[in-house]
Each structure stands twice: as C-alpha cells, then as structure tokens.
Design an enzyme around this catalytic site. Sequence first.
Site, PDB file in Angstrom:
ATOM      1  N   GLY A 123       0.804  -1.221   0.000  1.00 38.49           N
ATOM      2  CA  GLY A 123       0.000   0.000   0.000  1.00 38.49           C
ATOM      3  C   GLY A 123       0.835   1.268   0.000  1.00 38.49           C
ATOM      4  O   GLY A 123       0.295   2.367   0.160  1.00 38.49           O
ATOM      5  N   ARG A 174      -3.165  13.420  -4.951  1.00 34.20           N
ATOM      6  CA  ARG A 174      -3.618  13.573  -6.326  1.00 34.20           C
ATOM      7  C   ARG A 174      -5.000  14.219  -6.327  1.00 34.20           C
ATOM      8  O   ARG A 174      -5.849  13.887  -5.506  1.00 34.20           O
ATOM      9  CB  ARG A 174      -3.663  12.189  -6.968  1.00 34.20           C
ATOM     10  CG  ARG A 174      -4.051  12.173  -8.412  1.00 34.20           C
ATOM     11  CD  ARG A 174      -3.512  10.935  -9.074  1.00 34.20           C
ATOM     12  NE  ARG A 174      -4.263   9.740  -8.716  1.00 34.20           N
ATOM     13  CZ  ARG A 174      -4.002   8.536  -9.213  1.00 34.20           C
ATOM     14  NH1 ARG A 174      -3.005   8.364 -10.064  1.00 34.20           N
ATOM     15  NH2 ARG A 174      -4.711   7.497  -8.863  1.00 34.20           N
ATOM     16  N   ASP A 250      -8.835  -0.031 -16.425  1.00 30.55           N
ATOM     17  CA  ASP A 250      -8.879   0.499 -15.051  1.00 30.55           C
ATOM     18  C   ASP A 250      -8.041   1.771 -14.930  1.00 30.55           C
ATOM     19  O   ASP A 250      -8.062   2.419 -13.892  1.00 30.55           O
ATOM     20  CB  ASP A 250      -8.410  -0.547 -14.033  1.00 30.55           C
ATOM     21  CG  ASP A 250      -7.030  -1.084 -14.347  1.00 30.55           C
ATOM     22  OD1 ASP A 250      -6.835  -1.617 -15.450  1.00 30.55           O
ATOM     23  OD2 ASP A 250      -6.133  -0.947 -13.498  1.00 30.55           O
ATOM     24  N   ASP A 260      -3.030   7.691 -14.108  1.00 31.64           N
ATOM     25  CA  ASP A 260      -2.044   6.648 -13.832  1.00 31.64           C
ATOM     26  C   ASP A 260      -0.760   6.873 -14.610  1.00 31.64           C
ATOM     27  O   ASP A 260      -0.656   6.545 -15.802  1.00 31.64           O
ATOM     28  CB  ASP A 260      -2.593   5.240 -14.117  1.00 31.64           C
ATOM     29  CG  ASP A 260      -1.768   4.196 -13.364  1.00 31.64           C
ATOM     30  OD1 ASP A 260      -0.533   4.358 -13.286  1.00 31.64           O
ATOM     31  OD2 ASP A 260      -2.345   3.230 -12.846  1.00 31.64           O
TER      32      ASP A 260
HETATM   33  P1  AMP Z   1      -1.475   0.171 -11.506  1.00 30.65           P
HETATM   34  O1  AMP Z   1      -0.375  -0.515 -12.212  1.00 30.65           O
HETATM   35  O2  AMP Z   1      -1.019   1.399 -10.776  1.00 30.65           O
HETATM   36  O3  AMP Z   1      -2.671   0.460 -12.385  1.00 30.65           O
HETATM   37  O4  AMP Z   1      -1.945  -0.813 -10.339  1.00 30.65           O
HETATM   38  C1  AMP Z   1      -2.619  -2.013 -10.580  1.00 30.65           C
HETATM   39  C2  AMP Z   1      -3.230  -2.511  -9.279  1.00 30.65           C
HETATM   40  O5  AMP Z   1      -2.230  -2.880  -8.335  1.00 30.65           O
HETATM   41  C3  AMP Z   1      -4.108  -1.469  -8.595  1.00 30.65           C
HETATM   42  O6  AMP Z   1      -5.247  -2.103  -8.099  1.00 30.65           O
HETATM   43  C4  AMP Z   1      -3.195  -0.960  -7.484  1.00 30.65           C
HETATM   44  O7  AMP Z   1      -3.947  -0.450  -6.418  1.00 30.65           O
HETATM   45  C5  AMP Z   1      -2.420  -2.201  -7.102  1.00 30.65           C
HETATM   46  N1  AMP Z   1      -1.112  -1.864  -6.478  1.00 30.65           N
HETATM   47  C6  AMP Z   1      -0.033  -1.373  -7.104  1.00 30.65           C
HETATM   48  N2  AMP Z   1       0.967  -1.150  -6.236  1.00 30.65           N
HETATM   49  C7  AMP Z   1       0.536  -1.527  -5.011  1.00 30.65           C
HETATM   50  C8  AMP Z   1       1.109  -1.543  -3.694  1.00 30.65           C
HETATM   51  N3  AMP Z   1       2.347  -1.116  -3.447  1.00 30.65           N
HETATM   52  N4  AMP Z   1       0.342  -2.004  -2.687  1.00 30.65           N
HETATM   53  C9  AMP Z   1      -0.922  -2.432  -2.908  1.00 30.65           C
HETATM   54  N5  AMP Z   1      -1.499  -2.444  -4.113  1.00 30.65           N
HETATM   55  C10 AMP Z   1      -0.803  -1.993  -5.172  1.00 30.65           C
HETATM   56 MG    MG Z   2      -4.000   2.029 -11.977  1.00 27.13          MG
END
Ligand code: AMP
Ligand code: MG
Length: 487
Positions: A123, A174, A250, A260
């Site tokens: 997180g 953000r 997403d 993103d």
């Molecule tokens: P993204 O690549 O930013 O679109 O993330 C894809 C998914 O992975 C989303 O649901 C994010 O919330 C989750 N995610 C990415 N990094 C983390 C992290 N460090 N801890 C928890 N969830 C993550």
């Molecule tokens: Mg994302």
Amino acid sequence: MAGVRLGLSHSLAAALTEQYAQAEPTPAPRPYLVAFNATLATELGWDAAVATDAAMLFSGNQRPEDAYPIALAYAGHQFGNFVPLLGDGRAILLGERITTAQQRVDIQLKGAGRTPFSRGGDGRAAIGPVLREYLISEAMHALGIPTTRALAAVLTGETLHRPQGRVPGAVLTRVAQSHLRIGSLQLWAAQGDTVRLRALADYAIDRHDPAARAEANPYLAWLNRVIERSAHLVAGWQAVGFVHGVMNTDNTSLAGETLDYGPCAFLDAYDPRAVFSSIDRGGRYAFGNQPALMHWNLARLAEALLPLLDPEPSRATNLAYAALDTFVPHYEQAWRARFAAKLGLSTRQDGDEPLIREFLSRLEQGGIDFTQGFCALHAIASDRPHPFRESWARSAQMQAWLNRWQARIAQEPDPVARLAASNPRIIPRNGWVEHAVHAATERLDFAPFHALLAAVTAPFQDHPAHARYAWPPPDQGSAPFVTFCGT
Ligand code: AMP
Ligand code: MG
C-alpha cells in the site's frame, strides 16, 4: 493541531455505498514535505493554514475532521485480460472538494498504506514514482492536456523493499475530476448487476456530464460524450509524444483525464513503435497504437453500458456500434487540428494532412527528436538558428518538404505565433526525469526535481535557466530507456 477541516464532502460515498471500502491512512513515522503545489491549493480555495500543516495532512498522519477515507472498488482489462476485482490497493480517497471555479474534485492520497484491495502489496509508494507522477502530471497540465494533478509529495520516513533495493517511501496527493474509470462500470457489468451499474452511471452523468440528462437517451448521450473527449485526450498525447504505457481499462478515466502515470514516458526520437514499459513485452501500448487502444477501451465501456442503452439487446448493440463509430472521426479531426497548429497553420487546405504526414515520416526515417523537430520549424519560420537547420539543408528530401511548407505558411496570417503556441520547448524528458528521481532516491537531494519542475511547468517559454532541459541530458547513453510500473 487537532481539528483541521479541509471543507470536504462525500457525494460518491453517499450515493454508491457498494463502490468502496473504508480505509484509514497508515501514519508515516517522519513526514517531510518535499513539494507542495501552492497554485493548485489556491484553486482549491485553501488558505495558508493548509500549507503549514501540509506534511501532516498529506502524509495521512493528521486526519482532517471532515475526511471519510475510502478505497474505490473497480475491475478492468489489463493487457487485454479481464480482472473482475482490482480496486485502490495503495490509494485512499479523503473526500471531494469544490474548487473556487465550482468544480467538484477528488482529493486522494497515493501510498498512504494498505487498503482492503491491497492483496499482497504494502500500500506504499516509493519516492521515485511519486516524483515522476508529480513532474509528468504537472507538465501535462502546463501542456494543456487534461490530467489528474499533483498537490503534494511527502516523504514518509519509511524504507520500502522494492525489486531494485531499499528505497524511501512517499505519499502523493492527487487531485482529479474523479477517479471513476471504465473499470468502475465493468465491476458491475461483469456481475450482471444492472441496478448498481445504473446507479454508478447516473452518478457519473450527474457529476461529469449533467447535460446528457436532458437527452432522449441519457446513457447513449453520455457514452458519446465520453468517446468524444477520450478521442481528444489521445490526440493530445500524440501531439506531445506522450506514451501512457499502461492503457488498461482500469486506468482510463471517465472524466477524460490522463490517469495513472506508472510506466509512462515521452518520445525523444519520433518512433510510432516506441515502447518504454518493462511489462509491455508485446508492444500493445506502443506510441502509435494508443488511438486504437483507446478505441478498444471505449468498446469495453460501450459493452458495459449495453443494458442501459436499450432493454432490447440487438437495439442496444446497434446503438453501441454507432457510438463507437464516432471515435475515429473525432480522433482524426482532433489530430489534424493539433498537428496543423504544430506546423503553424490556422486555416485549412486540402494538402495539409499529407504535409503533416510527410514531416512525421521524415522525423521517423531520420530518427529525429520529435519535440525539437517542431522547434526547428519554429526557428526556421522566425529566422533563428537551430541545431537541425544545417543537417536539414543537406537533405534533398527535407529541403523539398521545407520548400512546400514555407510556401504554405506564406498564406497564413501569423504562422510564427501559431508555431510558438503549439510547440513546447520543454517536455519532461526521460533522461532528466531519471536524474531527478535518482538524486531524490539515492541522496534525498530534491534540488534537481525542483529545477526540472520549474522548467516543465513553463513548457512554452524560452527561459535561459531552462535551456538544458530542452534536450536529452548530455550523458544519456544510447541504451533504450525502460520504465517500471509505479510500485
Ligand atoms: P497500476 O499498475 O497502478 O494500475 O496498479 C494495478 C493494481 O495494483 C491497482 O489495483 C493498485 O492499487 C495495485 N497496487 C499497485 N501497487 C501496489 C502496492 N504497493 N500495494 C498495494 N497495491 C498496489
Ligand atoms: Mg492504476
């Protein structure tokens, strides 16, 4: 310091009780404010007290009295594969704020700790990706392209474990028109839950496109509106050489904002096949594929909305196809307008599009820097020196093109002003972003970040102190640049 209020409201939480889970920010051990966007804070209508408490507020350490922290649930197609439940794994929405321009926006902390959607993740966010997003999203805003904004970057004082080693943790605040994405609707569509699908669509329409409500078929009118602004958004990306890198559904905003900034990058040399992301092995999200991929994502949106478009499935499908067919004309019109302006044109003639396309072919064949290629045209039209002029003069093909272009702009009222206003001198170049991120990650030295931020947020100015950022850093090797997802 107790009792700070940020003037937050919670329209989404009140209207869509199944669209989120409550999620408290995890306090940071030693919050340290790296960057604060005072201009944006003013637009949000916040006074100096918010700036004073920024490290505590925007690390998640001090919970504003009027916050209702939640993590949003969504689904999405990632690299073409449907994932039925994703959600904010490292982002927490504090609430909404009405700006001084009467716009409702989300205030979200990214990297403030685990949420019910974190799965195996911590997180948290590393300082590198936080500063990348800050730099690039604020650059996009200055370039005039719709985007989420960066309000603050705060070091948490924690060390994170990442594949590249131990790195400082940070939180990005953000600000967005909303964090609703195509995947937010897909969550309910995939479950066949038309009641919740309709509630979400109604909420999004009321928040982003209330005019659609007055149309005979509000959901169709709304779909058309989202398609049109998404076409304009991707034309904006193509006009500045921006490669999003992870155009999953997403990560595709329903408000039409760039959302993103994980593995994104800007082109140096013009190349439609350019891919920077380490995870995009097939080149799905290559620069030149972005319009087609946006169209594909919008087809997933139309598919999700089918039960709302018409109760009769075949009629719904026909309406969806007709709406999707408007994407290409919207995109082409936006693309032509952007690129005609980049050539200095404000009137329209039949031969303009071939003129644009041929210049892009010259850039591609010569491996020429995209941003500087257009700056060279600006220099030629205003009779100023530019490093490309000499080599272009030696190329018969480029010279022939320049002659045609000069004859064309001779018929324009003020081509130099048009060139100046349409061609940024400074974009957040990968090499400079890496320098800033490296100094911050390795030495907690934020001076390179602040210097680069000042330059990329004034992209159309010729400021001597920013001149070096107009080109890749001199020590940038020839190895291909690779980005990693923002974890
Ligand atoms: P993204 O690549 O930013 O679109 O993330 C894809 C998914 O992975 C989303 O649901 C994010 O919330 C989750 N995610 C990415 N990094 C983390 C992290 N460090 N801890 C928890 N969830 C993550
Ligand atoms: Mg994302």
